[in-house]
Design a protein around this motif. Structure first.
Motif, PDB file in Angstrom:
ATOM      1  N   GLN A  37       3.780   9.910  -7.563  1.00  8.21           N
ATOM      2  CA  GLN A  37       4.690  10.177  -8.677  1.00  8.21           C
ATOM      3  C   GLN A  37       3.930  10.394  -9.983  1.00  8.21           C
ATOM      4  OE1 GLN A  37       8.048  10.620  -8.858  1.00  8.21           O
ATOM      5  NE2 GLN A  37       7.999  10.673  -6.635  1.00  8.21           N
ATOM      6  N   GLY A  38       2.875   9.601 -10.200  1.00  3.82           N
ATOM      7  CA  GLY A  38       2.075   9.769 -11.413  1.00  3.82           C
ATOM      8  C   GLY A  38       1.386  11.115 -11.459  1.00  3.82           C
ATOM      9  N   VAL A  39       0.819  11.537 -10.333  1.00  2.00           N
ATOM     10  CA  VAL A  39       0.163  12.852 -10.290  1.00  2.00           C
ATOM     11  C   VAL A  39       1.188  13.952 -10.482  1.00  2.00           C
ATOM     12  CG1 VAL A  39      -1.069  14.441  -8.754  1.00  2.00           C
ATOM     13  CG2 VAL A  39      -1.792  12.068  -8.921  1.00  2.00           C
ATOM     14  N   ALA A  40       2.355  13.812  -9.865  1.00  2.00           N
ATOM     15  CA  ALA A  40       3.412  14.813 -10.051  1.00  2.00           C
ATOM     16  C   ALA A  40       3.834  14.878 -11.509  1.00  2.00           C
ATOM     17  CB  ALA A  40       4.599  14.479  -9.160  1.00  2.00           C
ATOM     18  N   LEU A  41       3.876  13.737 -12.170  1.00  2.00           N
ATOM     19  CA  LEU A  41       4.235  13.720 -13.589  1.00  2.00           C
ATOM     20  C   LEU A  41       3.157  14.399 -14.428  1.00  2.00           C
ATOM     21  CD1 LEU A  41       6.221  12.647 -15.748  1.00  2.00           C
ATOM     22  CD2 LEU A  41       4.803  10.612 -15.853  1.00  2.00           C
ATOM     23  N   ASN A  50       0.830  -1.208   0.000  1.00  2.00           N
ATOM     24  CA  ASN A  50       0.000   0.000   0.000  1.00  2.00           C
ATOM     25  C   ASN A  50       0.863   1.256   0.000  1.00  2.00           C
ATOM     26  OD1 ASN A  50      -2.460  -1.301  -0.069  1.00  2.00           O
ATOM     27  ND2 ASN A  50      -2.670  -1.371   2.144  1.00  2.00           N
ATOM     28  N   ILE A  51       1.981   1.228   0.711  1.00  2.00           N
ATOM     29  CA  ILE A  51       2.892   2.367   0.712  1.00  2.00           C
ATOM     30  C   ILE A  51       3.483   2.574  -0.674  1.00  2.00           C
ATOM     31  CG2 ILE A  51       5.124   3.176   1.601  1.00  2.00           C
ATOM     32  CD1 ILE A  51       4.336   1.825   4.271  1.00  2.00           C
ATOM     33  N   VAL A  52       3.882   1.476  -1.315  1.00  2.00           N
ATOM     34  CA  VAL A  52       4.439   1.577  -2.671  1.00  2.00           C
ATOM     35  C   VAL A  52       3.383   2.094  -3.644  1.00  2.00           C
ATOM     36  CG1 VAL A  52       5.324   0.215  -4.602  1.00  2.00           C
ATOM     37  CG2 VAL A  52       6.216  -0.166  -2.316  1.00  2.00           C
ATOM     38  N   ALA A  53       2.152   1.601  -3.538  1.00  2.00           N
ATOM     39  CA  ALA A  53       1.080   2.058  -4.429  1.00  2.00           C
ATOM     40  C   ALA A  53       0.808   3.548  -4.238  1.00  2.00           C
ATOM     41  CB  ALA A  53      -0.184   1.248  -4.173  1.00  2.00           C
ATOM     42  N   GLN A  54       0.841   4.009  -3.008  1.00  2.00           N
ATOM     43  CA  GLN A  54       0.623   5.430  -2.754  1.00  2.00           C
ATOM     44  C   GLN A  54       1.774   6.256  -3.338  1.00  2.00           C
ATOM     45  OE1 GLN A  54       0.149   6.431   1.356  1.00  2.00           O
ATOM     46  NE2 GLN A  54      -0.588   8.484   0.919  1.00  2.00           N
ATOM     47  N   ALA A  55       2.999   5.773  -3.196  1.00  2.00           N
ATOM     48  CA  ALA A  55       4.143   6.490  -3.758  1.00  2.00           C
ATOM     49  C   ALA A  55       4.059   6.550  -5.277  1.00  2.00           C
ATOM     50  CB  ALA A  55       5.440   5.818  -3.322  1.00  2.00           C
ATOM     51  N   VAL A  56       3.633   5.458  -5.895  1.00  2.00           N
ATOM     52  CA  VAL A  56       3.493   5.442  -7.359  1.00  2.00           C
ATOM     53  C   VAL A  56       2.406   6.419  -7.788  1.00  2.00           C
ATOM     54  CG1 VAL A  56       2.732   3.999  -9.284  1.00  2.00           C
ATOM     55  CG2 VAL A  56       4.406   3.136  -7.673  1.00  2.00           C
ATOM     56  N   THR A  57       1.312   6.472  -7.042  1.00  2.00           N
ATOM     57  CA  THR A  57       0.235   7.412  -7.369  1.00  2.00           C
ATOM     58  C   THR A  57       0.718   8.854  -7.251  1.00  2.00           C
ATOM     59  OG1 THR A  57      -1.385   5.823  -6.568  1.00  2.00           O
ATOM     60  CG2 THR A  57      -2.114   8.090  -6.763  1.00  2.00           C
TER      61      THR A  57
END
Length: 116
Positions: A66-70, A57-64
């Motif tokens: 990063q995606g929003v930042a992108l 869940n922590i990794v999924a939140q970090a990926v989200t």
């Protein structure tokens, strides 16, 4: 009853009974140890699964994030500007596609509206 000795008969009987009881309990103690070990292994597996799920869940939140930042980043802004420029060009510059699309839409049959 035990053989006559200098020790009290009740003491000898108590020691004899406890000596017989220990081998009699061996199977029970062995099963208890088996159940204890199995339950500890299952609890550890459940704990590991919960920790794994937390980490995922922590990794999924970090990926989200990063995606929003992108998406909000400079690259996305530049892409949006390019699309806006393409859409604002006249039909002749963009190969006539918007004009052809307008003609196709004009020729398309319209649905009759029902009056109720």
């Amino acid at each position: 009853m035990a053989y006559p000795t200098a020790v009290n008969d009740q003491i000898t009987d108590a020691v004899t009974q406890s000596s017989v009881q220990v081998p009699g309990n061996a199977a029970t103690v062995a099963m208890a140890n088996l159940y204890l070990g199995t339950s500890q292994a299952l609890v550890l597996a459940a704990h590991n699964a919960a920790i794994s799920q937390q980490n995922l869940n922590i990794v999924a939140q970090a990926v989200t994030v990063q995606g929003v930042a992108l998406l909000y980043g400079i690259g996305a802004g530049e892409a949006a500007r390019e699309v806006a420029e393409l859409l604002s060009r006249p039909a002749a510059e963009s190969g006539g596609r918007p004009a052809a699309k307008k003609k196709a839409l004009a020729k398309a049959p319209r649905k009759a509206s029902r009056k109720t």
